[in-house]
Design an enzyme around this catalytic site. Structure first.
Site, PDB file in Angstrom:
ATOM      1  N   GLY A  15       0.518  -1.030   0.287  1.00 16.50           N
ATOM      2  CA  GLY A  15      -0.024  -0.129  -0.059  1.00 16.50           C
ATOM      3  C   GLY A  15       1.051   0.534   0.202  1.00 16.50           C
ATOM      4  N   ARG A  36       7.094  -8.954  -4.087  1.00 17.84           N
ATOM      5  CA  ARG A  36       7.746  -9.901  -4.115  1.00 17.84           C
ATOM      6  C   ARG A  36       6.337 -10.440  -4.740  1.00 17.84           C
ATOM      7  NH1 ARG A  36       9.258 -12.521   1.637  1.00 17.84           N
ATOM      8  NH2 ARG A  36       6.964 -10.891   1.921  1.00 17.84           N
ATOM      9  N   ASN A  37       5.357 -10.042  -4.746  1.00 21.28           N
ATOM     10  CA  ASN A  37       4.122 -10.159  -5.750  1.00 21.28           C
ATOM     11  C   ASN A  37       3.803  -9.127  -7.644  1.00 21.28           C
ATOM     12  OD1 ASN A  37       1.496  -9.451  -6.963  1.00 21.28           O
ATOM     13  ND2 ASN A  37       1.337 -10.517  -4.959  1.00 21.28           N
ATOM     14  N   GLY A  86       8.782  -4.091   3.987  1.00 22.33           N
ATOM     15  CA  GLY A  86       8.309  -4.114   5.862  1.00 22.33           C
ATOM     16  C   GLY A  86       7.599  -5.547   6.100  1.00 22.33           C
ATOM     17  N   TYR A 148       8.888  -5.469  15.991  1.00 18.39           N
ATOM     18  CA  TYR A 148       8.701  -4.457  14.938  1.00 18.39           C
ATOM     19  C   TYR A 148       9.870  -3.426  15.683  1.00 18.39           C
ATOM     20  CZ  TYR A 148       6.295  -1.662  11.720  1.00 18.39           C
ATOM     21  OH  TYR A 148       5.759  -0.665  11.137  1.00 18.39           O
ATOM     22  N   LYS A 152      12.464  -1.013  14.125  1.00 15.99           N
ATOM     23  CA  LYS A 152      12.546  -0.027  13.459  1.00 15.99           C
ATOM     24  C   LYS A 152      13.028   1.234  14.518  1.00 15.99           C
ATOM     25  CE  LYS A 152       9.176  -0.505   9.612  1.00 15.99           C
ATOM     26  NZ  LYS A 152      10.130  -0.194   8.819  1.00 15.99           N
ATOM     27  N   THR A 182      -3.062   0.074   5.116  1.00 14.28           N
ATOM     28  CA  THR A 182      -2.548  -1.378   4.483  1.00 14.28           C
ATOM     29  C   THR A 182      -2.938  -3.064   5.144  1.00 14.28           C
ATOM     30  OG1 THR A 182       0.132  -0.917   5.337  1.00 14.28           O
ATOM     31  CG2 THR A 182      -0.522   0.571   3.674  1.00 14.28           C
TER      32      THR A 182
END
Length: 267
Positions: A15, A36-37, A86, A148, A152, A182
């Site tokens: 997104g 990757r898509n 990410g 996470y 970050k 997203t």
């Protein structure tokens, strides 16, 4: 005719990454879209136009960075690297497997560091820019997001240190969105954001703020209020933020544990 500058955008099938690519295209940049898509990348490239290209690639795999760097060279060399790829898994730390921990740290921190290093020659030649897309949770530790947050926080520290090391030869910036609508925010986080009354931005709004950072002399950018204020308070008086978040801990735990237990029982 002078060729427009090239931006390499990781996570472009997601997104925020896709929204940033659209904003860059509108501003006259050419993009090398990474993700990757392949289906999503192909569709985005079709929407943006033939001057853009894409690579469906897993950046966590050995030799992937060399392939990207060589591809960028065929397009004239990179002037902007956007490390946007990410991942996040919202879980209690005790429930995280070693594989989960490693996967998040590799994708969120290790990959941006290595890709930035791989592109330093091209970026130095173009006096280019690196923008690392982090999170407000790169400033504020939050329950059930320990890995996470660690990744970050690390990305922010890397950005700050490298910015000072390169001192304008390559501009390095840290961009920190808050909650964004997203696929990275699954049902757990959507439920929690609603329960806590958190503001949730669209990818398009985030991408517009990204462009403000890109076009400014700033090295850091946090999206939204009160998150900007919270970041400053957490830096100066973290005990106040401790208290505010701990007051919400029962609600956070109920939302996260409840969603997780529902998934486990239905699987």
């Amino acid at each position: 005719m002078t060729q427009s500058k090239l931006a390499v955008v990781t996570g472009a099938s997601g997104g925020i990454g896709a929204a940033i690519a659209r904003q860059l295209s509108n501003a006259g940049w050419r993009c090398l879209l990474l993700g990757r898509n392949e289906e999503k990348l192909s569709l985005l490239r079709h929407q943006l136009g033939p001057q853009h290209e894409y690579l469906a690639i897993d950046l966590a795999q050995p030799q992937s960075h060399r392939k990207v760097v060589l591809h960028a060279l065929t397009m004239g060399g990179v002037a902007l690297l956007v490390n946007c790829a990410g991942g996040n898994k919202v879980r209690a730390f005790s429930d995280m497997s070693p594989e989960d921990i490693q996967q998040q740290l590799v994708l969120n921190l290790h990959v941006p560091m290595l890709l930035t290093q791989s592109f330093l020659v091209q970026l130095s030649q173009s006096s280019g820019t690196v923008i690392n897309v982090g999170s407000a949770f790169g400033y504020i530790g939050f329950p059930y997001q320990s890995i996470y947050c660690a990744s970050k926080f690390g990305l922010r520290g890397f950005s700050e240190a490298l910015s000072r090391e390169l001192d304008g030869r390559v501009n390095v910036k840290y961009f920190a969105p808050r909650a964004t609508d997203t696929s990275l925010n699954d049902d757990d986080m959507r439920s929690l954001n609603k329960e806590l009354g958190n503001n949730v931005d669209s990818p398009e709004r985030v991408a517009k703020e990204f462009m403000q950072l890109l076009n400014s002399r700033k090295r850091r950018w946090v999206v939204g209020f009160p998150e900007k204020a919270f970041v400053r308070i957490n830096g100066l008086l973290p005990e106040l933020v401790d208290s505010a978040i701990i007051k919400q801990l029962k609600t956070i735990t109920r939302c996260i544990r409840g969603q997780f237990n529902t998934k486990e029982s239905s699987s």
